[in-house]
Design a protein around this motif. Structure first.
Motif, PDB file in Angstrom:
ATOM      1  N   GLN A   1       0.813  -1.229   0.000  1.00  0.00           N
ATOM      2  CA  GLN A   1       0.000   0.000   0.000  1.00  0.00           C
ATOM      3  C   GLN A   1       0.846   1.279   0.000  1.00  0.00           C
ATOM      4  O   GLN A   1       2.024   1.248   0.347  1.00  0.00           O
ATOM      5  CB  GLN A   1      -0.922  -0.018   1.235  1.00  0.00           C
ATOM      6  CG  GLN A   1      -1.955  -1.144   1.142  1.00  0.00           C
ATOM      7  CD  GLN A   1      -2.786  -1.304   2.404  1.00  0.00           C
ATOM      8  OE1 GLN A   1      -3.122  -0.330   3.043  1.00  0.00           O
ATOM      9  NE2 GLN A   1      -3.101  -2.542   2.738  1.00  0.00           N
TER      10      GLN A   1
ATOM     11  N   ASP B   1      -1.357   6.668   2.780  1.00  0.00           N
ATOM     12  CA  ASP B   1      -2.779   6.301   2.939  1.00  0.00           C
ATOM     13  C   ASP B   1      -3.057   5.707   4.316  1.00  0.00           C
ATOM     14  O   ASP B   1      -2.139   5.310   5.030  1.00  0.00           O
ATOM     15  CB  ASP B   1      -3.158   5.238   1.890  1.00  0.00           C
ATOM     16  CG  ASP B   1      -3.224   5.830   0.489  1.00  0.00           C
ATOM     17  OD1 ASP B   1      -3.047   7.053   0.367  1.00  0.00           O
ATOM     18  OD2 ASP B   1      -3.432   5.046  -0.457  1.00  0.00           O
ATOM     19  N   ALA B   2      -4.366   5.615   4.654  1.00  0.00           N
ATOM     20  CA  ALA B   2      -4.739   4.902   5.884  1.00  0.00           C
ATOM     21  C   ALA B   2      -4.600   3.402   5.608  1.00  0.00           C
ATOM     22  O   ALA B   2      -4.948   2.929   4.523  1.00  0.00           O
ATOM     23  CB  ALA B   2      -6.160   5.240   6.261  1.00  0.00           C
TER      24      ALA B   2
ATOM     25  N   GLN C   1      -5.221  -0.472   5.343  1.00  0.00           N
ATOM     26  CA  GLN C   1      -6.443  -1.275   5.157  1.00  0.00           C
ATOM     27  C   GLN C   1      -6.097  -2.739   4.935  1.00  0.00           C
ATOM     28  O   GLN C   1      -5.052  -3.048   4.382  1.00  0.00           O
ATOM     29  CB  GLN C   1      -7.181  -0.815   3.890  1.00  0.00           C
ATOM     30  CG  GLN C   1      -7.660   0.599   3.932  1.00  0.00           C
ATOM     31  CD  GLN C   1      -8.407   0.946   2.655  1.00  0.00           C
ATOM     32  OE1 GLN C   1      -8.381   0.201   1.680  1.00  0.00           O
ATOM     33  NE2 GLN C   1      -9.084   2.071   2.671  1.00  0.00           N
TER      34      GLN C   1
ATOM     35  N   GLN D   1     -10.398  -0.568   7.422  1.00  0.00           N
ATOM     36  CA  GLN D   1      -9.343   0.142   8.169  1.00  0.00           C
ATOM     37  C   GLN D   1      -9.244  -0.472   9.572  1.00  0.00           C
ATOM     38  O   GLN D   1      -9.803   0.062  10.531  1.00  0.00           O
ATOM     39  CB  GLN D   1      -9.665   1.626   8.247  1.00  0.00           C
ATOM     40  CG  GLN D   1      -9.592   2.304   6.885  1.00  0.00           C
ATOM     41  CD  GLN D   1      -9.703   3.821   6.995  1.00  0.00           C
ATOM     42  OE1 GLN D   1      -9.639   4.388   8.065  1.00  0.00           O
ATOM     43  NE2 GLN D   1      -9.858   4.470   5.856  1.00  0.00           N
TER      44      GLN D   1
ATOM     45  N   GLY E   1      -8.129   1.850  12.553  1.00  0.00           N
ATOM     46  CA  GLY E   1      -8.674   3.205  12.471  1.00  0.00           C
ATOM     47  C   GLY E   1      -8.000   3.972  11.350  1.00  0.00           C
ATOM     48  O   GLY E   1      -7.821   3.443  10.253  1.00  0.00           O
ATOM     49  N   SER E   2      -7.569   5.201  11.657  1.00  0.00           N
ATOM     50  CA  SER E   2      -6.982   6.007  10.578  1.00  0.00           C
ATOM     51  C   SER E   2      -5.451   5.926  10.566  1.00  0.00           C
ATOM     52  O   SER E   2      -4.783   6.749   9.942  1.00  0.00           O
ATOM     53  CB  SER E   2      -7.430   7.460  10.734  1.00  0.00           C
ATOM     54  OG  SER E   2      -7.048   7.904  12.019  1.00  0.00           O
ATOM     55  N   LEU E   3      -4.900   4.932  11.258  1.00  0.00           N
ATOM     56  CA  LEU E   3      -3.440   4.773  11.298  1.00  0.00           C
ATOM     57  C   LEU E   3      -2.888   4.638   9.870  1.00  0.00           C
ATOM     58  O   LEU E   3      -3.413   3.860   9.074  1.00  0.00           O
ATOM     59  CB  LEU E   3      -3.086   3.515  12.113  1.00  0.00           C
ATOM     60  CG  LEU E   3      -1.661   3.424  12.648  1.00  0.00           C
ATOM     61  CD1 LEU E   3      -1.427   4.502  13.708  1.00  0.00           C
ATOM     62  CD2 LEU E   3      -1.407   2.052  13.250  1.00  0.00           C
ATOM     63  N   SER E   4      -1.818   5.397   9.570  1.00  0.00           N
ATOM     64  CA  SER E   4      -1.302   5.374   8.193  1.00  0.00           C
ATOM     65  C   SER E   4      -0.530   4.086   7.922  1.00  0.00           C
ATOM     66  O   SER E   4      -0.109   3.388   8.849  1.00  0.00           O
ATOM     67  CB  SER E   4      -0.387   6.572   7.955  1.00  0.00           C
ATOM     68  OG  SER E   4       0.826   6.364   8.637  1.00  0.00           O
TER      69      SER E   4
ATOM     70  N   ARG F   1       3.000   4.368   9.445  1.00  0.00           N
ATOM     71  CA  ARG F   1       3.058   4.149  10.896  1.00  0.00           C
ATOM     72  C   ARG F   1       2.817   2.671  11.231  1.00  0.00           C
ATOM     73  O   ARG F   1       3.520   2.096  12.062  1.00  0.00           O
ATOM     74  CB  ARG F   1       1.978   5.035  11.524  1.00  0.00           C
ATOM     75  CG  ARG F   1       2.107   5.469  12.925  1.00  0.00           C
ATOM     76  CD  ARG F   1       3.433   5.903  13.478  1.00  0.00           C
ATOM     77  NE  ARG F   1       3.590   7.335  13.530  1.00  0.00           N
ATOM     78  CZ  ARG F   1       4.705   7.981  13.221  1.00  0.00           C
ATOM     79  NH1 ARG F   1       5.767   7.329  12.823  1.00  0.00           N
ATOM     80  NH2 ARG F   1       4.778   9.271  13.304  1.00  0.00           N
ATOM     81  N   THR F   2       1.846   2.050  10.547  1.00  0.00           N
ATOM     82  CA  THR F   2       1.571   0.623  10.784  1.00  0.00           C
ATOM     83  C   THR F   2       2.836  -0.178  10.492  1.00  0.00           C
ATOM     84  O   THR F   2       3.218  -1.062  11.262  1.00  0.00           O
ATOM     85  CB  THR F   2       0.424   0.126   9.862  1.00  0.00           C
ATOM     86  OG1 THR F   2      -0.632   1.061   9.924  1.00  0.00           O
ATOM     87  CG2 THR F   2      -0.072  -1.247  10.275  1.00  0.00           C
TER      88      THR F   2
END
Ligand code: HEM
Length: 416
Positions: A355, A359-360, A362, A367, A370-373, A376-377
């Motif tokens: 990905q 982006d967030a 998925q 998701q 949540g809205s974790l990018s 960051r993930t």
């Protein structure tokens, strides 16, 4: 001097002149095989069979392929359309690479979960890591041969990583390319290496199996065999069991080859390589995605390259990092949880690698965090990946192992 020849008929005649019957006899009839092996012990054989199939289909494909930037893409299309059963050969080879990685990743997971790298199996394990690195190099160069737009840009991005090495980086990249960009000399050398390295792989796999036969197989309990009550003849018991499981695995492989051959591929690779048109989103093949995610998690090129290499080096260090005398995770409650978390981290890193970083994150459109990018993930799960190895040496200090049976026979029969 030849030893006493116990074989009769043709086998005896051949053994006298070429001693190949006795090793095969030892392997099938006298190799002490633990009675309790489960289906996870089939993936070595499956990987071996797939390796054979890859070499065979690869050799035939090479007879029709043209390693030149002007003709490579068209020669692949010709194989698909005009060569008799060319489509089948290509789809077997293309998806064979994916299934080879599936088999080897499960094989590695089995090794980690049951602690198969312990008990004088360090060389066996290191040879496994050498195999993994070779497989990655071969798969990477093979993908470039199609000379589609994803091949071209994949090679450009990955070879460029070497430029991060201080002082010699740029010179090294020019040397790797054989010029100042990814071009005909690059494609040519990748073809030569993609052709030659599988034979090196074959030799290393031979050593791997030799090392296995030197120390003997581990088993799901992770306890040593104590005598004949713990073992079974490889043939016919395990040959039959393996045939069944191999049949099952190859059924899934053939279903993909015949009904969804492009499921694991990228549509952009059906466009010819174009140095003037960068794909919006460059992604490697699925089996590289966790490593690609680790690479992108570090916001520094050299740091990313070191982390990506470190991910494999750390795997190789397992026999020395894991200091518990108990092998199998079945009896190690903390290690067991750690292995599951590690595997989940690898899978999530796989999704991360596919990905766009900003982006967030998925999973199949959901998701989950949540809205974790994505970035960051990736960083969180890269930390978990390495955390597994950092924590490992300390686990025996606080882990309370479960009660173990004294022998394999006791675990199966209820008495020693
Ligand atoms: C071309 C790839 C490979 C082939 C053909 C292969 C083949 C085999 C075979 C036939 C066995 C015995 C049967 C079995 O345990 O499943 C085995 C065992 C083993 N392999 Fe591999 N292997 C490959 C890659 C690897 C890799 C990448 C690793 C780890 C980094 C690895 C680690 C091991 C270990 C630790 C054992 C001992 C298993 C035990 O006794 O529990 N192998 N391999």
């Amino acid at each position: 001097m030849s030893q006493a020849n116990q074989y009769k008929g043709f086998a005896g005649w051949l053994e006298k002149r070429l001693p190949i019957i006795s090793p095969a006899d030892h392997f099938f009839n006298h190799y002490p095989t633990p009675r309790n092996l489960n289906y996870f012990w089939n993936f070595g054989a499956i990987a071996g069979l797939l390796m054979g199939l890859m070499i065979l289909t690869g050799l035939i494909l090479a007879m029709q392929y043209t390693p030149s930037t002007l003709h490579a893409f068209d020669s692949v299309e010709r194989i698909m359309r005009d060569v008799n059963y060319g489509w089948l050969l290509r789809y077997l080879h293309m998806n064979g690479a994916s299934f080879f990685f599936i088999a080897v990743y499960i094989h590695i997971f089995r090794g980690v979960y049951y602690g198969s790298y312990k008990g004088e199996r360090e060389v066996l394990w290191i040879l496994g890591i050498v195999i993994l690195v070779l497989m990655m190099a071969i798969a990477f160069m093979g993908y470039s041969l199609v000379w589609g737009n994803m091949s071209f840009w994949g090679v450009t991005v990955i070879t460029n990583l070497f430029s991060a090495i201080p002082v010699v980086g740029d010179t090294l990249v020019t040397w790797l390319w054989g010029g100042f960009s990814v071009d005909n000399p690059t494609l040519n050398r990748f073809f030569v290496l993609h052709f030659a390295l599988p034979f090196v792989l074959l030799a290393v796999v031979g050593l791997h199996v030799l090392a296995l036969h030197q120390v003997g197989s581990n088993n799901p309990l992770g306890i040593d065999m104590k005598g004949p009550q713990d073992t079974m003849s490889f043939h016919p018991y395990f040959t039959m069991e393996k045939l069944f499981f191999i049949g099952l695995f190859f059924t899934i492989y053939f279903l993909v080859v015949f009904f969804a051959p492009n499921m694991l591929g990228e549509a952009i690779n059906y466009e010819p390589a174009n140095p003037l048109s960068t794909p919006e989103h460059i992604v490697p093949e699925w089996y590289f995605l966790p490593f690609y995610a680790i690479l992108r998690s570090i916001p520094d090129k050299l740091g990313g390259v070191i982390a990506m290499g470190g991910a494999i080096v750390a795997l190789g260090l397992l026999p020395w990092l894991d200091r518990s005398p108990i092998r199998s995770a079945r009896f190690r409650p903390v290690f067991q949880i750690m292995v599951f978390v590690f595997v989940i981290a690898c899978i999530i890193l796989g999704f991360v690698g596919a990905q766009v970083p900003a982006d967030a994150f998925q999973i199949y459109g959901v998701q989950v965090f949540g809205s974790l990018s994505v970035l960051r993930t990736g960083q969180i799960f890269t930390a978990i990946y390495f955390g597994f190895f950092v924590l490992l040496p300390f686990v025996p200090l606080f882990e309370r192992p479960r009660k173990m049976p004294r022998s394999i026979a006791e675990a199966i029969d209820g008495h020693a």
